[in-house]
Design an enzyme around this catalytic site. Structure first.
Site, PDB file in Angstrom:
ATOM      1  N   VAL A 197       0.989  -1.419   4.058  1.00  0.00           N
ATOM      2  CA  VAL A 197       1.323  -1.617   2.653  1.00  0.00           C
ATOM      3  C   VAL A 197       0.370  -0.999   1.649  1.00  0.00           C
ATOM      4  O   VAL A 197       0.757  -0.187   0.836  1.00  0.00           O
ATOM      5  CB  VAL A 197       1.490  -3.113   2.359  1.00  0.00           C
ATOM      6  CG1 VAL A 197       1.782  -3.337   0.893  1.00  0.00           C
ATOM      7  CG2 VAL A 197       2.613  -3.687   3.178  1.00  0.00           C
ATOM      8  N   CYS A 198      -0.893  -1.444   1.653  1.00  0.00           N
ATOM      9  CA  CYS A 198      -1.737  -1.099   0.512  1.00  0.00           C
ATOM     10  C   CYS A 198      -2.089   0.379   0.478  1.00  0.00           C
ATOM     11  O   CYS A 198      -2.395   0.906  -0.571  1.00  0.00           O
ATOM     12  CB  CYS A 198      -2.995  -1.928   0.486  1.00  0.00           C
ATOM     13  SG  CYS A 198      -2.681  -3.656   0.851  1.00  0.00           S
ATOM     14  N   GLY A 199      -2.094   1.018   1.636  1.00  0.00           N
ATOM     15  CA  GLY A 199      -2.400   2.442   1.665  1.00  0.00           C
ATOM     16  C   GLY A 199      -1.143   3.251   1.489  1.00  0.00           C
ATOM     17  O   GLY A 199      -1.116   4.452   1.720  1.00  0.00           O
ATOM     18  N   ASP A 200      -0.070   2.583   1.088  1.00  0.00           N
ATOM     19  CA  ASP A 200       1.232   3.233   1.075  1.00  0.00           C
ATOM     20  C   ASP A 200       1.398   4.072  -0.183  1.00  0.00           C
ATOM     21  O   ASP A 200       1.282   3.594  -1.303  1.00  0.00           O
ATOM     22  CB  ASP A 200       2.301   2.139   1.148  1.00  0.00           C
ATOM     23  CG  ASP A 200       3.696   2.683   1.262  1.00  0.00           C
ATOM     24  OD1 ASP A 200       3.842   3.835   1.708  1.00  0.00           O
ATOM     25  OD2 ASP A 200       4.633   1.963   0.902  1.00  0.00           O
ATOM     26  N   THR A 237      -5.288   1.086  -1.707  1.00  0.00           N
ATOM     27  CA  THR A 237      -6.522   0.286  -1.745  1.00  0.00           C
ATOM     28  C   THR A 237      -6.913  -0.167  -0.341  1.00  0.00           C
ATOM     29  O   THR A 237      -6.022  -0.472   0.456  1.00  0.00           O
ATOM     30  CB  THR A 237      -6.335  -0.969  -2.633  1.00  0.00           C
ATOM     31  OG1 THR A 237      -5.199  -1.716  -2.169  1.00  0.00           O
ATOM     32  CG2 THR A 237      -6.135  -0.595  -4.086  1.00  0.00           C
TER      33      THR A 237
END
Lengths: 186, 180
Positions: free
Chosen positions: A64-67, B146
């Site tokens: 998710v967050c690195g997406d 992040t």
């Protein structure tokens, strides 16, 4: 730099009718019509008159967050400010896109470059013939459908949004002269 | 190669000596589980590199996927206004499962902050412009998710486990030494 020899295995070089690298600025963007859902199809020409951002990516469901797509979803107001339409393209099928888009609350369409597999990515010169998925490649098209900027990210690197925004800024500065024949030059 | 576009100013949250050989900037989201993991990695890194490392944290809340990330960022900035940014930063990352406003105010109370003032700051979105500035500065620098790290101004595209990040920082430290 990133030569073809590094990116395409010899046994699976593209047939001659496809470009061997990402299409350059100044090229007319090839038309396509692809499913966004099992019932709906979207054609590139439907967006003539607005800048278009094409986001080719390997597959749905990355962490998710690195997406990359989560970031673009966060920046929708920036894209709207430029009147730009964002389209995501991968070889995933339309049901996968529906589930993924819903899970991530994506507010732009995901297009299914599924059948023939990767055909659109191939015509844009951004298909990974060994892996069978698209590269992480970005194209910004002007209002007339000509490629204004393109970029292929190194394998495994998420390209972020800075290049897209710079390209949209420069397009705005140019006043949309390319392909906007009705507007007089100053 | 993505390069940091926003130089450090006195509005940044900075730990470590100004003359450190290496500056590590993190763009982070308080509700992001990977940033939560990175918090522990960074504790280790700070211990290893000590005076050779300056650390800067900037907000990059991905609110579309992390709905509590913004209130947490606003709480951290509100704590900063009372001189306790890093204490609040630690509490938020050590309590990622409880980032609702009520819990956040309890963290403030445990840090002896004026929680009325903190609440006013949050409700009036007093610090929102700074957070948005951090965010867009990050976007323009090539922040792609992040946590996102810049080592001496260059985006770190590799893994950020302790070993990998240490190697990258050490390498940057060597480059700086040769340049002097």
């Amino acid at each position: 730099m990133n030569t073809q020899a590094q990116r395409i295995s010899e046994a699976q070089a593209p047939p001659p009718r496809y470009p061997t690298s990402a299409l350059d600025p100044g090229t007319t963007a090839p038309e396509f019509e692809l499913n966004t859902t099992p019932d709906q199809r979207v054609a590139l020409s439907a967006f003539h008159g607005r800048p278009v951002v094409l986001v080719f990516y390997p597959a749905d469901w990355s962490p998710v967050c690195g997406d990359q797509l989560a970031l673009y979803n966060q920046l929708m107001s920036e894209f709207r400010r430029h009147d730009a339409q964002l389209l995501g393209l991968s070889v995933d099928g339309p049901w996968c896109h529906v589930a993924y888009g819903k899970d991530r609350n994506l507010r732009f369409p995901l297009l299914s470059d599924f059948e023939p597999k990767g055909e659109t990515a191939k015509r844009y010169g951004v298909y990974q013939y060994g892996a069978g998925v698209a590269e992480r490649a970005l194209f910004v098209l002007d209002r007339g459908g000509t490629i204004h900027w393109s970029y292929v990210s190194p394998l495994g690197v998420n390209p972020g949004a800075d290049g897209i925004l710079e390209a949209l800024d420069s397009l705005a500065e140019q006043g949309g002269r390319h392909g906007d024949a009705a507007r007089p030059l100053h | 190669m993505a390069m940091l576009r926003v130089p450090y100013t006195n509005r940044d949250h900075v730990k470590g000596p100004a003359r450190a050989a290496v500056t590590l900037v993190e763009y982070g989201d308080y509700q992001c589980p990977y940033c939560g993991q990175a918090y522990w990695v960074l504790k280790n890194i700070e211990d290893s590199f000590r005076n050779d490392l300056r650390f800067v944290f900037r907000n990059f809340p991905l609110t579309e996927i992390h709905p509590l990330a913004m209130v947490a960022a606003e709480a951290a900035e509100a704590a900063d206004a009372q001189g306790k940014f890093w204490d609040m930063h630690a509490m938020l990352y050590e309590n990622q499962d409880a980032l609702d406003l009520e819990s956040i105010l309890e963290y403030g109370a445990s840090l002896d902050l004026d929680t009325d003032s903190m609440l006013r700051d949050i409700e009036s979105h007093r610090h929102l412009p700074k957070i948005q500035e951090d965010f867009m500065g990050g976007v323009r620098s090539g922040v792609n998710g992040t946590p996102c790290f810049f080592i001496n101004g260059v985006r770190h595209d590799g893994p950020w486990d302790v070993a990998s990040l240490s190697r990258a920082i050490a390498s940057s430290r060597r480059d700086t030494a040769y340049a002097r």
